[in-house]
Scaffold this motif. Structure first.
Motif, PDB file in Angstrom:
ATOM      1  N   PRO A  57      54.636  41.856  35.758  1.00 29.85           N
ATOM      2  CA  PRO A  57      55.877  41.814  36.552  1.00 29.85           C
ATOM      3  C   PRO A  57      55.688  41.270  37.954  1.00 29.85           C
ATOM      4  N   HIS A  58      54.428  41.219  38.458  1.00 25.40           N
ATOM      5  CA  HIS A  58      54.205  40.836  39.848  1.00 25.40           C
ATOM      6  C   HIS A  58      53.230  39.665  39.954  1.00 25.40           C
ATOM      7  N   ALA A  59      53.583  38.702  40.823  1.00 35.14           N
ATOM      8  CA  ALA A  59      52.650  37.605  41.110  1.00 35.14           C
ATOM      9  C   ALA A  59      51.485  38.119  41.947  1.00 35.14           C
ATOM     10  N   VAL A  60      51.789  38.946  42.962  1.00 35.65           N
ATOM     11  CA  VAL A  60      50.750  39.660  43.723  1.00 35.65           C
ATOM     12  C   VAL A  60      51.233  41.098  43.921  1.00 35.65           C
ATOM     13  N   ARG A  61      50.281  42.026  43.994  1.00 29.26           N
ATOM     14  CA  ARG A  61      50.654  43.431  44.071  1.00 29.26           C
ATOM     15  C   ARG A  61      49.783  44.169  45.092  1.00 29.26           C
ATOM     16  N   ASP A  62      50.416  44.694  46.131  1.00 25.36           N
ATOM     17  CA  ASP A  62      49.759  45.558  47.124  1.00 25.36           C
ATOM     18  C   ASP A  62      48.489  44.942  47.704  1.00 25.36           C
ATOM     19  N   ILE A  63      48.555  43.658  48.061  1.00 22.36           N
ATOM     20  CA  ILE A  63      47.356  43.047  48.640  1.00 22.36           C
ATOM     21  C   ILE A  63      47.360  43.206  50.153  1.00 22.36           C
ATOM     22  N   HIS A  64      46.170  43.253  50.716  1.00 20.67           N
ATOM     23  CA  HIS A  64      46.025  43.451  52.160  1.00 20.67           C
ATOM     24  C   HIS A  64      44.749  42.776  52.643  1.00 20.67           C
ATOM     25  N   PHE A  65      44.855  42.057  53.774  1.00 22.47           N
ATOM     26  CA  PHE A  65      43.677  41.449  54.390  1.00 22.47           C
ATOM     27  C   PHE A  65      44.042  40.994  55.797  1.00 22.47           C
ATOM     28  N   ASP A  66      43.013  40.695  56.579  1.00 19.59           N
ATOM     29  CA  ASP A  66      43.179  40.158  57.936  1.00 19.59           C
ATOM     30  C   ASP A  66      42.527  38.783  58.013  1.00 19.59           C
ATOM     31  N   LEU A  67      43.104  37.921  58.837  1.00 14.14           N
ATOM     32  CA  LEU A  67      42.499  36.631  59.163  1.00 14.14           C
ATOM     33  C   LEU A  67      42.168  36.662  60.645  1.00 14.14           C
ATOM     34  N   SER A  93      57.901  44.115  48.748  1.00 13.83           N
ATOM     35  CA  SER A  93      57.490  45.027  49.825  1.00 13.83           C
ATOM     36  C   SER A  93      56.322  44.426  50.582  1.00 13.83           C
ATOM     37  N   GLY A  94      56.000  45.045  51.715  1.00 15.04           N
ATOM     38  CA  GLY A  94      54.858  44.618  52.524  1.00 15.04           C
ATOM     39  C   GLY A  94      55.278  43.897  53.785  1.00 15.04           C
ATOM     40  N   GLU A  95      54.279  43.529  54.570  1.00 11.19           N
ATOM     41  CA  GLU A  95      54.545  42.781  55.801  1.00 11.19           C
ATOM     42  C   GLU A  95      53.426  41.778  56.054  1.00 11.19           C
ATOM     43  N   ILE A  96      53.809  40.685  56.714  1.00 14.21           N
ATOM     44  CA  ILE A  96      52.846  39.652  57.140  1.00 14.21           C
ATOM     45  C   ILE A  96      53.079  39.438  58.628  1.00 14.21           C
ATOM     46  N   THR A  97      52.157  39.873  59.451  1.00 19.16           N
ATOM     47  CA  THR A  97      52.356  39.766  60.901  1.00 19.16           C
ATOM     48  C   THR A  97      51.465  38.684  61.496  1.00 19.16           C
ATOM     49  N   PHE A  98      52.078  37.860  62.331  1.00 21.77           N
ATOM     50  CA  PHE A  98      51.388  36.796  63.055  1.00 21.77           C
ATOM     51  C   PHE A  98      51.562  37.097  64.541  1.00 21.77           C
ATOM     52  N   MET A 149      40.604  37.528  43.936  1.00 21.55           N
ATOM     53  CA  MET A 149      41.855  37.997  43.334  1.00 21.55           C
ATOM     54  C   MET A 149      41.826  37.806  41.823  1.00 21.55           C
ATOM     55  N   GLU A 150      42.441  38.770  41.120  1.00 19.01           N
ATOM     56  CA  GLU A 150      42.548  38.709  39.669  1.00 19.01           C
ATOM     57  C   GLU A 150      43.929  39.211  39.259  1.00 19.01           C
ATOM     58  N   LYS A 151      44.695  38.358  38.580  1.00 18.86           N
ATOM     59  CA  LYS A 151      46.016  38.726  38.051  1.00 18.86           C
ATOM     60  C   LYS A 151      46.887  39.430  39.091  1.00 18.86           C
ATOM     61  N   GLY A 152      46.883  38.873  40.302  1.00 16.56           N
ATOM     62  CA  GLY A 152      47.753  39.390  41.356  1.00 16.56           C
ATOM     63  C   GLY A 152      47.175  40.530  42.161  1.00 16.56           C
ATOM     64  N   ASN A 153      46.003  41.023  41.784  1.00 16.03           N
ATOM     65  CA  ASN A 153      45.376  42.135  42.499  1.00 16.03           C
ATOM     66  C   ASN A 153      44.177  41.662  43.300  1.00 16.03           C
ATOM     67  N   LEU A 154      43.969  42.287  44.462  1.00 17.62           N
ATOM     68  CA  LEU A 154      42.776  42.005  45.255  1.00 17.62           C
ATOM     69  C   LEU A 154      41.668  42.928  44.745  1.00 17.62           C
ATOM     70  N   VAL A 155      40.629  42.333  44.167  1.00 21.36           N
ATOM     71  CA  VAL A 155      39.587  43.167  43.544  1.00 21.36           C
ATOM     72  C   VAL A 155      38.348  43.341  44.412  1.00 21.36           C
ATOM     73  N   GLU A 156      38.129  42.415  45.350  1.00 26.82           N
ATOM     74  CA  GLU A 156      36.943  42.547  46.208  1.00 26.82           C
ATOM     75  C   GLU A 156      37.123  41.676  47.444  1.00 26.82           C
ATOM     76  N   GLN A 157      36.622  42.157  48.583  1.00 23.61           N
ATOM     77  CA  GLN A 157      36.573  41.320  49.776  1.00 23.61           C
ATOM     78  C   GLN A 157      35.402  41.743  50.644  1.00 23.61           C
ATOM     79  N   ASP A 160      49.987  45.445  52.163  1.00 25.68           N
ATOM     80  CA  ASP A 160      50.730  45.957  51.000  1.00 25.68           C
ATOM     81  C   ASP A 160      51.760  44.949  50.479  1.00 25.68           C
ATOM     82  N   LEU A 161      51.357  43.685  50.404  1.00 20.28           N
ATOM     83  CA  LEU A 161      52.285  42.634  49.979  1.00 20.28           C
ATOM     84  C   LEU A 161      52.445  42.637  48.459  1.00 20.28           C
ATOM     85  N   THR A 162      53.693  42.707  48.008  1.00 17.08           N
ATOM     86  CA  THR A 162      54.010  42.643  46.578  1.00 17.08           C
ATOM     87  C   THR A 162      55.113  41.613  46.372  1.00 17.08           C
TER      88      THR A 162
END
Length: 543
Positions: free
Chosen positions: A31-41, A76-81, A238-246, A19-21
């Motif tokens: 208003p946002h460079a990225v909005r509510d994105i989520h993924f795992d590496l 908002s959001g979190e990035i955990t390592f 990604m498109e305009k700050g949104n994650l559209v497909e993964q 949920d990174l914004t």
């Protein structure tokens, strides 16, 4: 799947984004460079993040690295390592992690490297900053890393400065710096965008090889689906700050679900099977015979003179309304050829006839009246426009200096040309920084068209653009050429683009023409070993 070291099944992610914004200040298009994105590496995985300029790819990478500019803010959001939230970590701790646990390769090695330090000192600086090893072990580690990334004669090259190295070699230095501390995660931000196809293939193979050997996780940012096909395990779009497909690379490449993903895939240039229709009796507008350009440099005051034949006995004929492609690797002589054709640099021999007159024999005073007829579109739309000039000033200053228009006439012509290249007349009073890269390149094309030239020399005019913007600019050049019966000399390292727009292809290798002919012959049935190497290195060629 392209990667031999597949991600461990059932293992926990190395990096988790939830949920990174990230917000952008001021009045922007969003208003946002990225909005509510989520993924795992996952461990041992190559994850590709793909999208156009402005999609939020680099912002995501810089947020993970803790390198966001001050004007941007994580809302908002979190990035955990490994269970630790990077966003809540003190800056001192983030600094210790950079390079040691998470490292990054930047897109432009020339601006990322310090021009006043040798490359060996810059790799050593990474080790010094983290207090790793003794002075002797650090010196040995520098040579070891330069060897690992495939640089020639590491013991000697470590004493060179960045400007002495080619683009591919500089990118290898960046990779050596990023890997010096054996990080667990490597972020590669468009590391191959500006490289020719063979160098790009080498850099991709180098990243794959190092990733397999060290078991690293790689986050690879790109706008080229050909690169994705070569390297990715999983893909995020990604498109305009949104994650559209993964999803898995195979699925996203061959069975995309979202219209935006399908649009990006459709924009990837492919090798054409048929040549452009042509008429053989078109008049000749430019003819080169046995062109020569040699660079001579001396190493030190009493050093031996070194000669490089940048353009070596090159001949060609360019007809009205046709496009001649000049292709080859970095160092093949393409850009030197362009400068000679524009008379921005003197030739050392041969003839160059424009409308029957040998322009090489003319001095600048006598050639000045012809200069409007041969115009250039430069590679870098950022560097080729004066940031202090409005678009209107950039378009009109040249024609006014040549006395082609009155001030009112120049403004009218500029507004017409802006509409022609797909920009509104309102762009006239705006500054270059207010436009995207693709829009700036359209301004560059408009500037060349202001003179109503007979020939345009396009030097890597689309190499730095996203594939979708690239497709639009190529279509624009095609349309303008049809309407104006322009002739073009199109210099490029992207063979896919050359096959789309060129009537004939001239393949340069170390200044010499090794093959010449229509695209179907050059790319589908290459005769010379060098041409076959170029074709084999096209991104995604094996998919």
């Amino acid at each position: 799947m392209s990667n031999d070291l597949s991600p461990a099944q059932g293992s926990a992610p190395v990096l988790t984004v939830r949920d990174l914004t990230v917000s952008i200040p001021g009045l922007r298009d969003r208003p946002h460079a990225v909005r509510d994105i989520h993924f795992d590496l996952m461990p041992g995985e190559i994850l590709c993040i793909i999208g156009e300029s402005g999609s939020g790819k680099s912002v995501t990478a810089n947020t993970v690295m803790g390198l966001l500019p001050d004007v941007m803010r994580v809302d908002s959001g979190e990035i955990t390592f490994h269970g630790r939230d990077l966003l809540k970590m003190p800056e001192s701790e983030r600094r210790r992690m950079r390079g040691r646990e998470i490292s990054i390769i930047f897109q432009d090695p020339l601006s990322a490297l310090n021009p006043l330090m040798t490359i060996g000192d810059q790799v050593r600086e990474v080790l010094d900053a983290h207090g790793v090893g003794s002075p002797d072990s650090r010196a040995a580690r520098v040579v070891e890393m330069l060897t690992e990334v495939g640089l020639p004669d590491p013991a000697l090259i470590q004493h060179q400065y960045p400007f002495r190295l080619s683009g591919g070699q500089r990118q290898r230095v960046m990779i050596a710096m990023a890997l010096a501390l054996d990080p667990e995660i490597l972020i590669a931000d468009e590391p191959t965008t500006a490289l020719d196809v063979t160098t790009q293939a080498q850099i991709l193979e180098l990243i794959r090889k190092v990733q397999r050997r060290k078991g690293m996780s790689v986050m690879f940012i790109t706008h080229d689906f050909g690169v994705v096909a070569d390297i990715a395990d999983r893909v995020i779009v990604m498109e305009k700050g949104n994650l559209v497909e993964q999803g898995p690379a195979e699925k996203v490449l061959h069975a995309p679900e979202q219209p935006y993903t399908k649009k990006l895939l459709a924009a990837v240039p492919t090798l054409r099977d048929t040549d452009r229709p042509r008429i053989d009796d078109k008049p000749v507008v430019m003819e080169a015979k046995h062109l020569q350009k040699t660079y001579r440099t001396r190493s030190g005051f009493l050093g031996r003179m070194r000669e490089v034949h940048a353009v070596n006995d090159v001949s060609f004929t360019l007809r009205k309304g046709e496009t001649l492609g000049i292709v080859g690797e970095s160092g093949s002589g393409k850009s030197s050829m362009g400068k000679v054709l524009m008379k921005l640099m003197p030739a050392d021999g041969g003839e160059l006839r424009f409308e029957g007159e040998d322009i090489l024999s003319l001095d600048e005073t006598n050639f000045r009246s012809m200069r409007p007829q041969i115009q250039m579109i430069f590679q870098d739309p950022y560097a080729s426009l004066n940031p202090r000039f409005t678009v209107g000033q950039a378009l009109t200053v040249g024609p006014l200096a040549h006395g082609l228009f009155t001030h009112d006439g120049a403004r009218r012509r500029a507004c017409e040309i802006l509409e022609t290249v797909g920009l509104s007349a309102s762009a006239y009073d705006r500054y270059p920084h207010e436009f995207s890269g693709g829009q700036r390149q359209r301004v560059g094309i408009a500037r060349a068209l202001m003179f109503s030239p007979q020939i345009i020399v396009a030097d890597e005019a689309v190499s730095a653009l996203d594939v979708s913007i690239q497709a639009q600019v190529l279509e624009l050049l095609n349309r303008v050429q049809r309407e104006s019966r322009l002739s073009m000399i199109f210099i490029t390292h992207d063979l896919r683009v050359a096959s789309q727009i060129c009537d004939d292809i001239l393949v340069l290798h170390r200044g010499k023409v090794v093959e010449f002919g229509p695209p179907s012959q050059i790319f589908r049935n290459p005769q010379h070993e060098y041409t076959r190497t170029l074709v084999a290195a096209i991104p995604g060629a094996g998919h």
